[in-house]
Design a protein around this motif. Sequence first.
Motif, PDB file in Angstrom:
ATOM      1  N   SER A 127       1.032  -0.931  -0.233  1.00 36.38           N
ATOM      2  CA  SER A 127      -0.108  -0.317  -0.379  1.00 36.38           C
ATOM      3  C   SER A 127       0.377   1.307   0.494  1.00 36.38           C
ATOM      4  O   SER A 127       0.508   1.997  -0.745  1.00 36.38           O
ATOM      5  CB  SER A 127      -0.876   0.144   1.788  1.00 36.38           C
ATOM      6  N   MET A 128       1.744   1.275   0.920  1.00 34.66           N
ATOM      7  CA  MET A 128       2.797   2.352   0.826  1.00 34.66           C
ATOM      8  C   MET A 128       4.033   1.995  -0.533  1.00 34.66           C
ATOM      9  O   MET A 128       3.868   3.586  -1.092  1.00 34.66           O
ATOM     10  CB  MET A 128       3.897   2.432   2.224  1.00 34.66           C
ATOM     11  N   LEU A 129       4.060   1.662  -1.039  1.00 40.03           N
ATOM     12  CA  LEU A 129       4.650   1.625  -2.482  1.00 40.03           C
ATOM     13  C   LEU A 129       3.674   2.020  -3.802  1.00 40.03           C
ATOM     14  O   LEU A 129       4.470   3.179  -4.380  1.00 40.03           O
ATOM     15  CB  LEU A 129       4.908   0.277  -3.296  1.00 40.03           C
ATOM     16  N   MET A 130       2.117   2.104  -3.321  1.00 37.04           N
ATOM     17  CA  MET A 130       1.558   2.199  -4.234  1.00 37.04           C
ATOM     18  C   MET A 130       1.182   4.145  -4.523  1.00 37.04           C
ATOM     19  O   MET A 130       1.122   4.568  -5.125  1.00 37.04           O
ATOM     20  CB  MET A 130       0.093   1.784  -4.587  1.00 37.04           C
ATOM     21  N   LEU A 131       1.573   4.359  -2.970  1.00 41.19           N
ATOM     22  CA  LEU A 131       1.082   5.697  -2.964  1.00 41.19           C
ATOM     23  C   LEU A 131       2.413   6.530  -3.404  1.00 41.19           C
ATOM     24  O   LEU A 131       2.270   7.265  -3.620  1.00 41.19           O
ATOM     25  CB  LEU A 131       1.000   6.375  -0.797  1.00 41.19           C
ATOM     26  N   VAL A 132       3.568   5.736  -2.432  1.00 44.86           N
ATOM     27  CA  VAL A 132       4.797   6.694  -3.376  1.00 44.86           C
ATOM     28  C   VAL A 132       4.889   6.958  -4.507  1.00 44.86           C
ATOM     29  O   VAL A 132       5.670   7.486  -5.088  1.00 44.86           O
ATOM     30  CB  VAL A 132       6.157   6.283  -2.770  1.00 44.86           C
ATOM     31  N   MET A 133       5.103   5.777  -5.253  1.00 48.14           N
ATOM     32  CA  MET A 133       5.093   5.672  -7.033  1.00 48.14           C
ATOM     33  C   MET A 133       4.310   5.848  -7.043  1.00 48.14           C
ATOM     34  O   MET A 133       4.133   6.820  -8.921  1.00 48.14           O
ATOM     35  CB  MET A 133       5.338   4.569  -7.418  1.00 48.14           C
ATOM     36  N   VAL A 138      -5.925   9.807  -8.459  1.00 49.96           N
ATOM     37  CA  VAL A 138      -6.654   8.527  -7.789  1.00 49.96           C
ATOM     38  C   VAL A 138      -5.607   7.377  -7.062  1.00 49.96           C
ATOM     39  O   VAL A 138      -6.566   6.670  -6.117  1.00 49.96           O
ATOM     40  CB  VAL A 138      -7.483   8.100  -8.895  1.00 49.96           C
ATOM     41  N   GLN A 139      -4.762   7.635  -7.868  1.00 43.79           N
ATOM     42  CA  GLN A 139      -3.620   6.013  -7.685  1.00 43.79           C
ATOM     43  C   GLN A 139      -2.817   6.599  -5.815  1.00 43.79           C
ATOM     44  O   GLN A 139      -2.651   5.668  -5.133  1.00 43.79           O
ATOM     45  CB  GLN A 139      -2.363   5.915  -8.607  1.00 43.79           C
ATOM     46  N   LEU A 140      -2.824   7.170  -5.588  1.00 45.01           N
ATOM     47  CA  LEU A 140      -2.161   8.652  -4.210  1.00 45.01           C
ATOM     48  C   LEU A 140      -3.229   7.938  -3.230  1.00 45.01           C
ATOM     49  O   LEU A 140      -3.228   7.804  -1.954  1.00 45.01           O
ATOM     50  CB  LEU A 140      -1.917   9.926  -4.611  1.00 45.01           C
ATOM     51  N   PHE A 141      -4.460   8.498  -3.988  1.00 47.36           N
ATOM     52  CA  PHE A 141      -5.653   7.750  -2.437  1.00 47.36           C
ATOM     53  C   PHE A 141      -5.978   6.463  -2.843  1.00 47.36           C
ATOM     54  O   PHE A 141      -6.097   6.341  -1.138  1.00 47.36           O
ATOM     55  CB  PHE A 141      -6.775   8.922  -3.578  1.00 47.36           C
ATOM     56  N   PHE A 142      -6.024   5.672  -3.491  1.00 47.08           N
ATOM     57  CA  PHE A 142      -6.200   4.304  -3.376  1.00 47.08           C
ATOM     58  C   PHE A 142      -4.821   4.624  -2.258  1.00 47.08           C
ATOM     59  O   PHE A 142      -5.616   3.492  -1.307  1.00 47.08           O
ATOM     60  CB  PHE A 142      -5.374   3.694  -4.271  1.00 47.08           C
ATOM     61  N   GLY A 143      -3.795   4.565  -2.366  1.00 46.96           N
ATOM     62  CA  GLY A 143      -2.984   4.105  -1.566  1.00 46.96           C
ATOM     63  C   GLY A 143      -3.083   4.777  -0.568  1.00 46.96           C
ATOM     64  O   GLY A 143      -2.187   3.972   0.840  1.00 46.96           O
ATOM     65  N   TRP A 144      -3.545   5.415   0.082  1.00 49.36           N
ATOM     66  CA  TRP A 144      -3.515   6.789   1.059  1.00 49.36           C
ATOM     67  C   TRP A 144      -4.853   5.812   1.823  1.00 49.36           C
ATOM     68  O   TRP A 144      -3.953   5.798   3.305  1.00 49.36           O
ATOM     69  CB  TRP A 144      -4.041   7.801   0.575  1.00 49.36           C
ATOM     70  N   GLU A 145      -5.932   4.848   1.323  1.00 54.30           N
ATOM     71  CA  GLU A 145      -6.876   4.940   1.919  1.00 54.30           C
ATOM     72  C   GLU A 145      -6.290   3.274   2.078  1.00 54.30           C
ATOM     73  O   GLU A 145      -6.834   3.053   3.315  1.00 54.30           O
ATOM     74  CB  GLU A 145      -8.041   4.661   0.954  1.00 54.30           C
ATOM     75  N   ALA A 146      -4.957   2.868   1.639  1.00 52.76           N
ATOM     76  CA  ALA A 146      -5.029   1.161   1.791  1.00 52.76           C
ATOM     77  C   ALA A 146      -4.123   0.918   2.651  1.00 52.76           C
ATOM     78  O   ALA A 146      -4.100  -0.022   3.880  1.00 52.76           O
ATOM     79  CB  ALA A 146      -4.288   0.478   0.743  1.00 52.76           C
TER      80      ALA A 146
END
Length: 652
Positions: A127-133, A138-146
């Motif tokens: 989840s954190m990798l998806m956020l920082v990458m 939209v993907q930032l928010f996905f990682g944020w919520e994950a």
Amino acid sequence: MQPIFLTIALAPLVAAVIAGLFGKTIGKAGAHSITILGVGISCVLSFYVLYQILFNGMATFNGAVYTWLVSDGVTMDVGFLIDRLSAMMMVVVTFVSLMVHIYTVGYMHDDPGYQRFFSYISLFTFSMLMLVMSNNFVQLFFGWEAVGVVSYLLIGFWYTKPSAIFANLKAFLVNRVGDFGFVLGIAAVLRYTGSLDYATVFANLDKFAAAQIHISGTIAWSAITFTCICLFVGAMGKSAQVPLHVWLPDSMEGPTPISALIHAATMVTAGIFMVARMSPLFELSETALSTVLIIGSTTAFFMGLLGIVSNDIKRVVAYSTLSQLGYMTVALGVSAYGAGIFHLMTHAFFKALLFLAAGSVIMAMHHEQDMRKMGGLKKYLPITYWTCLVGSLALIGFPGTSGFFSKDALIDAVHLSNRPGSGYAYFCVMSGVFITALYTFRMFFMTFHGKPRMDHHTEEHLHESPWVVTVPLILLAIPSAVIGWFTVEPMLFEGYFNGAIHVLPANDVLVRVGEEFHGSPIEFFLAGCKALPVWLAGLGVLTAWWFFLKKPELADAAERRFKWLHSILVNKYGFDWFYENVLVAGARQLGGGLWRFGDQIVIDEGLVNGSARTVGWMSSVMRYAQSGYLYHYAFAMILGLASFLLWILWRT
């Protein structure tokens, strides 16, 4: 390189799925082996990407992996933005996570939820990798919520403990408050730029900066200020800034490994990273940056004070995290984004080290966390002792350690800033140096020095933790001690973040800091040794030694003398009381009133039951017309026909 980026992100996810769905089949060894392998692959590849950027001149990658959705002309992609900022974050996240995974083998070996825990922490890393990458909101928010969802699962991992369930619910609700602001900020970005892609948004900043939100005919707000403050509200929730900080100390109800992962490299750093990534937006709003500065400095000073009165070893480190996150936020507020991210990196290493060292102590003490029942552990836990000492010295900014370089650079940047609120911030961060040293070495002396205060049975069975615990401690102690020497010059003074972080020339305080020290780590070190922060840190250590080791009765006397202040700190300034007894209780009473009036009276008794009773009454009246006699029906038909004929005649 795209397959490598995909592998970095997906390896922990695949491992989490295998450990979570097939944990009983593969057993404990299989669960920890597959998750350690997955995170290890991500870690090695992250180091490879950073190496390619630093030494082979790899260009910034910004591209979509696939298009998830197109709605009204707005494209929502899953994509990656790999530059120097995200590459550094990937290395920090995966390295700390790998250490935590290895450590967990020893810490959780007797826990019945062993496989489930490994699945969760591997999912957390994904989840954190998806956020920082991410390269879009939209993907930032996905990682944020994950990361928020997985933190909920991990804080409440021991779900049979009422305190753990309360803590994870608290974290979930407080973060929803922050996320409401975050969603508003993202919506505003879409409204004024027509895109959710970082590159497109940053390319339309001129139009964005000129836009206004009209509240009324005479009142208008700057759209970009409104947007930045909303985004920062999200960061306040994730990075636990006042007043949305109350969830972080309670997150200690989760197992120690996840405390290290949440507090060091993943969830709490998301807000700091997001503001740095959004630097092109924040640079256009002096008001938003001053807000960031005031909130961060308040958190740095006042949350540090709480560490002085806490007796739970993990909560002391948790309050330290709150304070250090405040330091990072202060750096963002004075446009020293590089210094804030630099402190994020060094802090990730030494804070993970301190949490894992605290966990080693807790294991040795048979899960006792009260420092008043410890003491004299140095001779029993030598590796834990020395590694914890390294982490403690880095935290207080001892000359030469990683924290010395990052914290001193941050304080110098605040001192040179002219932003509104910088004077208050400078007082807070400078005072915080003394406070940090005081609570850190209070913890260190109470735990490892002095007379043993544990019971005889516990003392007889004290021994050093197994190698799966001590090896991560040693590996984290190395960067905590020396990484500042190698990174301070490029990160702060040689433009490491050029292209990833944008600072207006008029706001670039780090340039002025670099001019004072000519960008040299040696000159920075020599000048820092003579500067006030080092002396304040030394005074804090001396005070801790005198009050909590040499003359502990003085600490008791001070507590009695300043009982009013001690009560304020123990009650955490009343934030928890206010939230629980005013906001939550008020919301419950409001909800109860709405339920009684709206649901019971208006809906149940009025619309639902009332309509049912009306139909029943009408039916009871009309049923008398259903006699069953043919002549009654014929008579009714004749009356009806006669009435109809009379109506026609009357109309004509």
